[in-house]
Enzyme design. Structure first.
Site, short mmCIF file in Angstrom:
data_model
loop_
_atom_site.label_atom_id
_atom_site.label_comp_id
_atom_site.label_asym_id
_atom_site.label_seq_id
_atom_site.Cartn_x
_atom_site.Cartn_y
_atom_site.Cartn_z
N ARG A 61 0.85 -1.25 0.06
CA ARG A 61 0.06 0.01 0.07
C ARG A 61 0.89 1.05 -0.02
NH1 ARG A 61 -3.29 -2.65 -1.58
NH2 ARG A 61 -5.18 -3.14 -0.96
N GLU A 101 -3.53 7.80 -4.41
CA GLU A 101 -3.92 7.54 -5.65
C GLU A 101 -5.07 8.34 -6.10
OE1 GLU A 101 -4.27 3.12 -5.50
OE2 GLU A 101 -2.26 3.18 -4.61
N HIS A 149 -1.66 1.10 -9.97
CA HIS A 149 -2.13 0.17 -8.82
C HIS A 149 -2.71 -0.96 -9.84
CE1 HIS A 149 -4.23 -0.69 -4.82
NE2 HIS A 149 -3.78 -1.54 -5.23
#
Lengths: 315, 322
Positions: free
Chosen positions: A234, A263, A281
Site C-alpha cells: 500500500r 492514488e 495500482h
C-alpha cells in the site's frame, strides 16, 4: 435479492464485470453517478445493507455509523486497511476480502517491476520508439539473476514472490512479524537489517498501524544507492516524500511502485527519473483475476444474504 | 618492459565491449596487439606486426574468413566474444587447424532474464502503463486497461539450448506450463517436445524464440506459425530478428491476429517497422539482452580462461563444436 441495497463508492475496475453481476442480483447504489454525494448517502442510509469496497475505498467509522442497517462489507481487494475492522467487530458487521485469487498476479508484478527497473525495460522501449537507437546502442543495465531479494511480509503474496525469485537463483531474505523456521530463507529481526542485506526489497505485508511508513528514511538509506525498492503493498507503507528525495538525490538505486499515498496522484518529480517504474495500482489487473475477485465478492454477498457460511471472511 | 614481452600475444582488431569494460583483467595476463589503434591500414598492420600471433580475440563485427586468415599464418585460436560466433567461418578455421571458442554460457542468465522481463511486460502491459502514468493520464483519464494473467499460461520455447533452458526454469516459477521445439529432443527434461514449431504454436499461449539464426531457422516463425499461435498469442524474441518473418508479424499485430509481442531483436537493426511505434501491445528493446556489466564480466572471464588454457596447452573451456 434485487431489493437489497448495495452501496458502492467508486467503480471498481476498468472491466464492468463486477458491476454487471451486482446489478443482476442487487439494487446497486452507485455513489460516483450522483452529484450530491453526502445527500445521497443520507437519503439511502437506512436501506443500505451491504457495501462493496475496494483497495482504495472502504468504510471508515463515520460511514459505518451512518448506516444503521449495514450488515456486510465485501471488499474487492485482499487489503482491508481502508475498513475500520474494529468498528465492524463491535457492531457485528461482517467483512470479506479476495485472498488467494490475486496472489499470482501480484507476485508476477513484483518480479516484473524488479526486471523492468533493473533492466530498464520501459526506458529502453521509449528509446526505440523515439528513434534514439539509430544514434547509438543502449547503455549497460543491471543483472537481476542472483541478486538477494528481501521480502517484508512472508504471507501468501510474499511466499509467491520468493518462489519466483528463487527460479532466478536469487537468495531470499525476509522480515516478518514472526520467524518462520520451516522456510529455508534468511530471517532478519528488523527491516533496517533486511534492507542492509539485500539488493531488491519487496513490500508484501498488510497495511496496519505497525506497518505504516515501514519504509522510512533509515530503511531507504540502508537499502542504498544500488538498492531497488518494490512496493506492491500500500502507498502508506512508504514515507513517500522521503522516497522521492532519496531517488532525486541518488541515495536509492531505483524503485518499482504499484501503489502510492494518494492514488491516483503520483509525485510528479518521479516522472523524469529513468530508474523508476510507475504502475497505476495494477497488481491484480488482469481480466482473469478481476473476474475471479468479482466472483468472490458476489459469492460472499450471496452467502451472507442466504444465511450460508461466508467464503472468505476477515471479520 | 621485459614482463610485457613475456606475456603471450593476443591480437585484437576491434575491441569487443567486455574487453573494454575489463581491460586490465586481460592486460595483466596478455600482451595485446591493438590493431585498431594503429594508423596503418589493417592488412599492412597484420603483415608487419601479426605474423607470429597465435591467438585472435574478436568482436562480432570482425568477420573471420579466408581473407583475414591468409594474413595470420601462425594463428591457432580464435576467441569470439559472442555465443554464436556467426562471424567466424568455422569450416575455414577447421581447414587451417584453427580452434574457435565462444562465450559458452556467459550471457545465458541475462538473456533469459530479458526474455522473462519482456514476457511479463507484454502480458501485464508494464511499459505502456508506466508511460501512461508519467503523462499524468492515471489521474486525468482513469484506470489503465487490464492485462493477461501469466500463471498457468502454456509457453512454447523455440530452441531449448542454454538460454531456452534458463527461460523455462524461470517461467516454471510463475506457474507456466513449458513445452518446446528444438533441433533435437532433450530426453533428460520432462517438458513436452513438439517436432515442429507450428504444432508447438498451436498448443501454446506464447512462443519465446531462443534459438540461433541458421539457414533452417530463418523466417521459421512465419504466417502459418503465427496463425497457429492465434489471436490470444504472444511472441517474445531474444534470438535474432530474422528468425521471424517481420513483415508477417507486423501484419498479424496490426490485424489483431496475435495479441502482442516483446522484441529485443529485429531484421534490420537499428531500424524497426514504423507500425510498431504506436502500438501499446508490443514491447520494444534495442538488442540489449546481454548488455549488463555482470554479463560482460562473465564474458571476459570465459575469454581469459580459453586464452589461458590455450597458452598452457590445456583443453579449451568453450570450444565451438560444429
Amino acid at each position: 435479492m434485487d431489493s437489497i441495497d448495495v452501496f458502492m463508492q467508486v467503480p471498481t475496475s476498468i472491466s464492468a464485470y463486477l458491476e454487471q453481476e451486482l446489478d443482476k442480483r442487487f439494487n446497486v447504489l452507485k455513489l460516483w453517478t450522483v452529484p450530491n454525494k453526502t445527500q445521497f448517502i443520507k437519503d439511502n442510509s437506512s436501506s443500505i445493507r451491504a457495501i462493496v469496497g475496494h483497495g482504495g475505498a472502504g468504510a471508515d467509522a463515520e460511514l459505518i455509523d451512518s448506516l444503521p442497517n449495514l450488515e456486510i462489507i465485501s471488499s474487492f481487494s485482499v487489503g482491508t486497511d481502508k475498513i475500520d475492522l474494529k468498528k465492524c467487530k463491535e457492531k457485528g458487521i461482517r467483512v470479506t476480502n479476495t485472498p488467494d485469487v490475486l496472489t499470482d498476479d501480484v507476485a508476477d508484478i513484483a518480479i516484473g517491476l524488479a526486471l523492468a527497473v533493473m533492466r530498464r525495460l520501459c526506458e529502453s522501449d521509449r528509446y526505440v520508439r523515439s528513434g534514439q537507437w539509430k544514434k547509438g546502442n543502449y547503455k549497460l543495465t543491471t543483472k537481476f539473476t542472483g541478486k538477494t531479494v528481501g521480502i517484508i511480509g512472508l504471507g501468501r503474496i510474499g511466499k509467491a514472490v520468493a518462489k519466483r525469485a528463487e527460479a532466478f537463483s536469487c537468495p531470499i531474505a525476509y522480515f516478518s512479524r514472526t520467524e518462520k523456521p520451516e522456510l529455508k530463507y534468511k530471517y532478519y529481526p528488523t527491516v533496517v537489517e533486511l534492507a542492509s542485506n539485500c539488493d531488491v526489497l519487496v513490500v508484501a505485508c498488510p497495511l496496519t498501524e505497525e506497518t505504516r511508513h515501514i519504509i522510512n528514511r533509515e530503511v531507504i538509506d540502508a537499502l542504498g544507492p544500488k538498492g531497488v525498492l518494490i512496493n506492491i503493498g500500500r502507498g502508506h507503507h512508504v514515507d513517500e516524500p522521503e522516497l522521492v528525495s532519496a531517488l532525486l538525490e541518488g541515495r536509492l538505486g531505483g524503485a518499482g511502485l504499484d501503489v502510492y499515498q494518494n492514488e491516483p496522484e503520483v509525485p510528479e518529480q518521479l516522472f523524469g527519473l529513468e530508474n523508476m517504474v510507475l504502475l497505476p495500482h495494477a497488481g491484480s489487473g488482469t481480466t482473469e483475476t478481476r473476474n475471479a475477485m468479482a466472483d468472490l465478492v458476489i459469492g460472499n454477498l450471496e452467502a451472507h444474504f442466504l444465511n450460508k457460511p461466508l467464503l472468505t471472511p476477515v471479520v | 618492459m621485459a614482463e610485457l614481452l613475456d606475456l603471450p600475444e593476443v591480437l585484437i582488431i576491434q575491441p569487443p565491449p567486455p574487453f573494454t569494460s575489463f581491460e586490465s583483467d586481460f592486460t595483466q595476463k596478455f600482451n595485446i596487439l591493438r590493431a585498431w589503434e594503429s594508423s596503418l591500414p589493417l592488412d599492412q598492420f597484420l603483415t608487419t606486426h601479426a605474423q607470429s600471433v597465435q591467438a585472435l580475440l574478436c568482436h562480432v563485427f570482425t568477420p573471420v574468413n579466408g581473407d583475414l586468415l591468409r594474413l595470420l599464418p601462425a594463428l591457432k585460436l580464435v576467441v569470439s566474444v559472442s555465443t554464436g560466433a556467426n562471424h567466424v567461418d568455422k569450416a575455414e578455421c577447421r581447414r587451417r587447424g584453427i580452434a574457435v571458442t565462444n562465450a559458452g554460457n556467459a550471457y545465458s542468465e541475462d538473456v533469459a532474464d530479458m526474455a522473462v522481463g519482456l514476457f511479463i511486460d507484454v502480458n501485464r502491459i508494464i511499459s505502456a502503463a508506466d508511460w501512461y502514468v508519467r503523462r499524468g493520464l492515471w489521474s486525468s483519464k482513469g484506470d489503465y486497461p487490464l492485462g493477461s494473467k501469466i500463471s498457468g499460461k502454456r509457453v512454447g520455447i523455440v530452441g531449448l539450448g542454454n538460454i531456452g533452458y534458463e527461460v523455462a526454469k524461470r517461467l516454471e516459477g510463475f506457474g507456466c506450463k513449458i513445452s518446446y521445439n528444438s533441433r533435437s529432443e532433450r530426453p533428460s527434461l520432462s517438458y513436452p517436445f513438439y517436432s515442429n514449431v507450428c504444432e508447438l504454436a498451436a498448443n501454446s499461449d506464447a512462443l519465446i524464440i531462443c534459438c540461433a539464426l541458421t539457414d533452417q531457422t530463418r523466417h521459421m516463425i512465419n504466417k502459418e506459425v503465427l496463425s497457429a499461435l492465434g489471436k490470444d498469442g504472444v511472441v517474445v524474441n531474444i534470438g535474432r530478428g530474422a528468425i521471424i518473418d517481420e513483415k508477417e508479424l507486423v501484419k498479424c499485430l496490426v490485424n489483431g491476429e496475435i495479441r502482442g509481442a516483446g522484441l529485443d531483436v529485429f531484421e534490420n537493426e537499428p531500424h524497426i517497422p514504423k507500425e510498431l511505434v504506436a502500438m501499446d501491445n508490443v514491447v520494444l528493446s534495442p538488442h540489449k539482452a546481454v548488455l549488463t556489466l555482470e554479463s560482460f564480466k562473465r564474458g571476459s572471464e570465459v575469454m581469459i580462461a580459453n586464452l589461458e588454457a590455450f597458452f598452457s596447452n590445456k583443453p579449451l573451456v568453450t570450444p565451438v563444436m560444429d
